[in-house]
Design a protein around this motif. Structure first.
Motif, PDB file in Angstrom:
ATOM      1  N   GLU A   1       1.162  67.621  80.442  1.00  6.21           N
ATOM      2  CA  GLU A   1       2.024  68.568  79.743  1.00  6.21           C
ATOM      3  C   GLU A   1       3.338  68.766  80.487  1.00  6.21           C
ATOM      4  O   GLU A   1       4.406  68.848  79.873  1.00  6.21           O
ATOM      5  CB  GLU A   1       1.303  69.899  79.580  1.00  6.21           C
ATOM      6  N   ALA A   2       3.270  68.819  81.812  1.00  9.44           N
ATOM      7  CA  ALA A   2       4.491  68.995  82.611  1.00  9.44           C
ATOM      8  C   ALA A   2       5.440  67.820  82.409  1.00  9.44           C
ATOM      9  O   ALA A   2       6.664  67.993  82.376  1.00  9.44           O
ATOM     10  CB  ALA A   2       4.132  69.149  84.084  1.00  9.44           C
ATOM     11  N   SER A   3       4.891  66.633  82.245  1.00  4.41           N
ATOM     12  CA  SER A   3       5.738  65.453  82.047  1.00  4.41           C
ATOM     13  C   SER A   3       6.525  65.539  80.742  1.00  4.41           C
ATOM     14  O   SER A   3       7.577  64.900  80.598  1.00  4.41           O
ATOM     15  CB  SER A   3       4.892  64.177  82.056  1.00  4.41           C
ATOM     16  N   GLN A   4       6.016  66.343  79.786  1.00  6.50           N
ATOM     17  CA  GLN A   4       6.722  66.514  78.517  1.00  6.50           C
ATOM     18  C   GLN A   4       7.826  67.575  78.611  1.00  6.50           C
ATOM     19  O   GLN A   4       8.663  67.677  77.707  1.00  6.50           O
ATOM     20  CB  GLN A   4       5.727  66.914  77.423  1.00  6.50           C
ATOM     21  N   LEU A   5       7.808  68.341  79.691  1.00  9.36           N
ATOM     22  CA  LEU A   5       8.768  69.435  79.835  1.00  9.36           C
ATOM     23  C   LEU A   5       9.915  69.101  80.774  1.00  9.36           C
ATOM     24  O   LEU A   5      10.808  69.915  80.970  1.00  9.36           O
ATOM     25  CB  LEU A   5       8.043  70.693  80.343  1.00  9.36           C
ATOM     26  N   VAL A   6       9.883  67.911  81.379  1.00  3.84           N
ATOM     27  CA  VAL A   6      10.947  67.490  82.288  1.00  3.84           C
ATOM     28  C   VAL A   6      11.471  66.145  81.813  1.00  3.84           C
ATOM     29  O   VAL A   6      10.983  65.577  80.840  1.00  3.84           O
ATOM     30  CB  VAL A   6      10.436  67.408  83.747  1.00  3.84           C
ATOM     31  N   SER A   7      12.449  65.621  82.522  1.00  6.87           N
ATOM     32  CA  SER A   7      13.051  64.364  82.076  1.00  6.87           C
ATOM     33  C   SER A   7      13.378  63.477  83.266  1.00  6.87           C
ATOM     34  O   SER A   7      13.274  63.890  84.425  1.00  6.87           O
ATOM     35  CB  SER A   7      14.329  64.651  81.269  1.00  6.87           C
ATOM     36  N   GLY A   8      13.822  62.246  82.967  1.00  6.81           N
ATOM     37  CA  GLY A   8      14.272  61.327  83.998  1.00  6.81           C
ATOM     38  C   GLY A   8      13.169  60.938  84.969  1.00  6.81           C
ATOM     39  O   GLY A   8      12.004  60.760  84.602  1.00  6.81           O
ATOM     40  N   ARG A   9      13.556  60.803  86.218  1.00  9.13           N
ATOM     41  CA  ARG A   9      12.596  60.381  87.236  1.00  9.13           C
ATOM     42  C   ARG A   9      11.493  61.419  87.431  1.00  9.13           C
ATOM     43  O   ARG A   9      10.391  61.088  87.862  1.00  9.13           O
ATOM     44  CB  ARG A   9      13.310  60.116  88.559  1.00  9.13           C
ATOM     45  N   LEU A  10      11.807  62.690  87.113  1.00 10.90           N
ATOM     46  CA  LEU A  10      10.790  63.732  87.244  1.00 10.90           C
ATOM     47  C   LEU A  10       9.692  63.529  86.197  1.00 10.90           C
ATOM     48  O   LEU A  10       8.510  63.749  86.464  1.00 10.90           O
ATOM     49  CB  LEU A  10      11.420  65.108  87.102  1.00 10.90           C
ATOM     50  N   LYS A  11      10.078  63.101  85.021  1.00 13.67           N
ATOM     51  CA  LYS A  11       9.086  62.808  83.977  1.00 13.67           C
ATOM     52  C   LYS A  11       8.170  61.687  84.459  1.00 13.67           C
ATOM     53  O   LYS A  11       6.936  61.774  84.312  1.00 13.67           O
ATOM     54  CB  LYS A  11       9.800  62.389  82.688  1.00 13.67           C
ATOM     55  N   GLU A  12       8.744  60.661  85.060  1.00 16.64           N
ATOM     56  CA  GLU A  12       7.938  59.556  85.571  1.00 16.64           C
ATOM     57  C   GLU A  12       7.002  60.033  86.674  1.00 16.64           C
ATOM     58  O   GLU A  12       5.861  59.571  86.777  1.00 16.64           O
ATOM     59  CB  GLU A  12       8.855  58.453  86.099  1.00 16.64           C
ATOM     60  N   ARG A  13       7.467  60.964  87.495  1.00 19.27           N
ATOM     61  CA  ARG A  13       6.654  61.467  88.592  1.00 19.27           C
ATOM     62  C   ARG A  13       5.412  62.197  88.073  1.00 19.27           C
ATOM     63  O   ARG A  13       4.306  61.989  88.548  1.00 19.27           O
ATOM     64  CB  ARG A  13       7.500  62.416  89.444  1.00 19.27           C
ATOM     65  N   PHE A  14       5.611  63.052  87.058  1.00 20.20           N
ATOM     66  CA  PHE A  14       4.469  63.795  86.532  1.00 20.20           C
ATOM     67  C   PHE A  14       3.553  62.914  85.694  1.00 20.20           C
ATOM     68  O   PHE A  14       2.343  63.171  85.602  1.00 20.20           O
ATOM     69  CB  PHE A  14       4.951  65.017  85.751  1.00 20.20           C
ATOM     70  N   GLU A  15       4.101  61.878  85.083  1.00 20.52           N
ATOM     71  CA  GLU A  15       3.236  60.905  84.394  1.00 20.52           C
ATOM     72  C   GLU A  15       2.349  60.193  85.409  1.00 20.52           C
ATOM     73  O   GLU A  15       1.167  59.940  85.146  1.00 20.52           O
ATOM     74  CB  GLU A  15       4.092  59.902  83.626  1.00 20.52           C
TER      75      GLU A  15
END
Length: 570
Positions: free
Chosen positions: A197-211
């Motif tokens: 869920e956190a990966s859906q709330l952020v973007s860019g490299r941060l999205k990749e990190r939470f994925e």
């Protein structure tokens, strides 16, 4: 499935070897656990295989680092602070949590200690120094939220794990209180679901990190769902109580500060009253009368007056050797004095800043008394001259002066209190104490501002100091962060970098905040050579490509660097 261990020695090794072929259930998912049975002959059997839960292990919340990266180090760098010389965990936590309630730096009025003659009696004409800051709209994780979860009630949830500690640092960088709250509100779910869920709330490299976090498929602590149900609604109540506690503490500080400001202002006002009495004595001696239009002399006779307008400047050659220096001119013929205004620490003058003139006895003996203070000790020198004939004096303060100031000023000791140098020096000491407190307060405010840039890494802020008339609201003055960043980029970076185009000297900077973490950028920009020589792979790669060190920029503050990056990414 059944595994059998025979008691006979010849089969034991083979049985153990066969058992060891099973991977450790603590290391890989999908493993199983067995129930142990022994038959009548004493043989061990493993039966009834069941899936093995891979629970997270909790850690004492007090041992987890729940602060933004670099915050503790910046606290240590800013010491001493209000009597603290060591960055204890209590001090660090207290400073971090305090940033929850004074998010914006409001105008901080300072008592104006630059008081000297001539004085017109109107306090509204005096300038005041103010310290102000502007911030981008609120973003980031409120420190009160961190304080709220560092509670024993959350000790048996996945918030009290090293795994969540690692995720929190990325949540700080994401500046997403929404993602943070999702973890807190879903303590009954496996950690990997909150990661997704956190990966859906952020973007860019941060999205990749939470994925990537979600792909770890981490579960929960044992009985986590049970504890989560008991905690329903507790977080909101705890957060509300924490905010109230922090706001009450902040109000207490503000009340104390307001009381100190009022007391300091009273001292300044009392000294102004003394100056006005001194001016009144001198002007009435010359035959002037105070009216609504100011001082007026109604004597229109043709005889030459025994007073006139004149100039006097004093240069203290070794003033730099002293912490404070004061200069007075004494007019014995009228039993009065004037404290010279400082143009700098070395140069002093009579009158106001425009004319450098004042009314003084005509061609009369006078005395300049210069006093310097260093390490709590004082020294002075007396210079005699005649008014109008000598208008520029140079003096040297001798630290080995054997006589006391009281002895040298004994001939003038029977002057009225408003015309006493020693009385004036007592007021100077009070004003200096006020100024020292205000300078400490200014330094603290700049430091707290730096802590702000760490606590709220997505917020670019600018701190300004300026002079303004009392009543001006400079805290609401609009300042363009990107304009500020552009000015810094032009002066500090443009020689080697462009925003979009390639340069033979250094890389283009567009997108750099997506390619590098904020802390890495901060470290590299401030200390590029040390980062390269320390073996940082990204820094080494840049050096190998461009074959030269970037100049050290440790003089830039964190907020200045953030302003540059904000301009680059606009």
């Amino acid at each position: 499935m059944r595994l059998i261990f025979k008691r006979k020695r010849r089969k034991r090794g083979r049985a153990l070897q066969r058992f060891r072929h099973h991977p450790s259930p603590n290391r890989k998912p999908g493993m199983q656990r067995y129930r142990e049975l022994r038959d009548a002959e004493g043989n061990m059997e493993w039966v009834d295989p069941q899936p093995l839960e891979n629970y997270l292990v909790t850690v004492d919340l007090a041992l987890l680092d729940f602060l933004p990266e670099g915050f503790a180090e910046e606290v240590q760098n800013g010491l001493p602070f209000r009597g603290h010389t060591v960055a204890t965990s209590d001090l660090i936590d207290s400073l971090y949590y305090s940033l929850s309630v004074h998010e914006s730096v409001k105008a901080d009025p300072r008592v104006d200690t630059r008081v000297n003659e001539p004085y017109d009696g109107d306090p509204m004409s005096m300038d005041t120094l103010v310290l102000a800051a502007t911030y981008n709209p609120y973003c980031g994780i409120d420190p009160a939220r961190i304080k709220a979860i560092r509670s024993s009630e959350f000790q048996r949830t996945f918030l009290a794990t090293r795994e969540f500690e690692a995720r929190l640092q990325w949540l700080f960088q994401a500046c997403s209180s929404q993602a943070f709250d999702y973890y807190v509100h879903h303590l009954d779910e496996p950690l990997w679901k909150a990661d997704r869920e956190a990966s859906q709330l952020v973007s860019g490299r941060l999205k990749e990190r939470f994925e990537a976090f979600a792909e770890q498929r981490l579960t929960n602590v044992k009985d986590g769902a049970q504890y989560a149900q008991a905690l329903q609604g507790f977080y909101e109540k705890r957060l509300k109580a924490v905010k109230a506690e922090l706001e009450a503490a902040w109000e207490k500080v503000q009340t104390q500060r307001a009381a100190q400001h009022k007391a300091d202002q009273q001292i300044v006002d009392q000294y102004k009253a003394l100056l006005f009495k001194r001016e009144t004595y001198r002007m009435e001696t010359y035959g002037f009368t105070m009216t609504e239009a100011g001082w007026v002399n109604i004597d229109r006779g043709t005889l030459e007056k025994d007073w006139t307008s004149g100039t006097l400047e004093v240069r203290v050659a070794n003033a730099a050797d002293f912490e404070r220096v004061y200069a007075y001119v004494v007019y014995p013929s009228i039993r009065s004095l004037f404290r010279l205004n400082p143009e700098s620490k070395e140069r002093f003058y009579v009158g106001d800043a425009t004319t450098h003139e004042m009314l003084m006895p005509r061609r009369a003996p006078a005395l300049v008394v210069t006093i310097g203070y260093r390490n709590g000790d004082s020294t002075h020198t007396l210079t005699r001259f005649r008014t109008l004939e000598e208008t520029e004096l140079s003096v040297v303060l001798d630290p080995t002066h054997p006589r006391s100031l009281a002895d040298d000023l004994a001939p003038y000791a029977n002057y009225l209190p408003e015309n006493s140098i020693q009385e004036d020096l007592r007021w100077m000491k009070k004003l200096d104490e006020i100024e020292q407190r205000q300078q400490v307060r200014c330094a603290e405010r700049r430091w707290l501002h730096e802590l702000h840039t760490i606590a709220y890494p997505c917020r670019v802020s600018i701190l300004i100091e300026q002079e303004a008339f009392r009543g001006d609201t400079v805290a609401n003055q609009e300042i363009c962060d990107q304009d500020f960043g552009e000015a810094l980029f032009t002066s500090e970076c443009r020689g080697c970098h462009s925003v979009t185009g390639q340069s033979p000297v250094g890389p283009a900077l567009a997108g750099v905040t997506q390619r590098r973490s904020p802390e890495w950028l901060m470290k590299f920009i401030r200390h590029p050579q040390a980062t390269i020589e320390g073996g940082d792979p990204e820094a080494v790669a840049l050096y190998e490509r461009y074959r030269q060190y970037m100049p050290n920029a440790s003089y830039l503050t964190r907020s200045q660097i953030r302003a540059i990056l904000a301009y680059v990414e606009k």
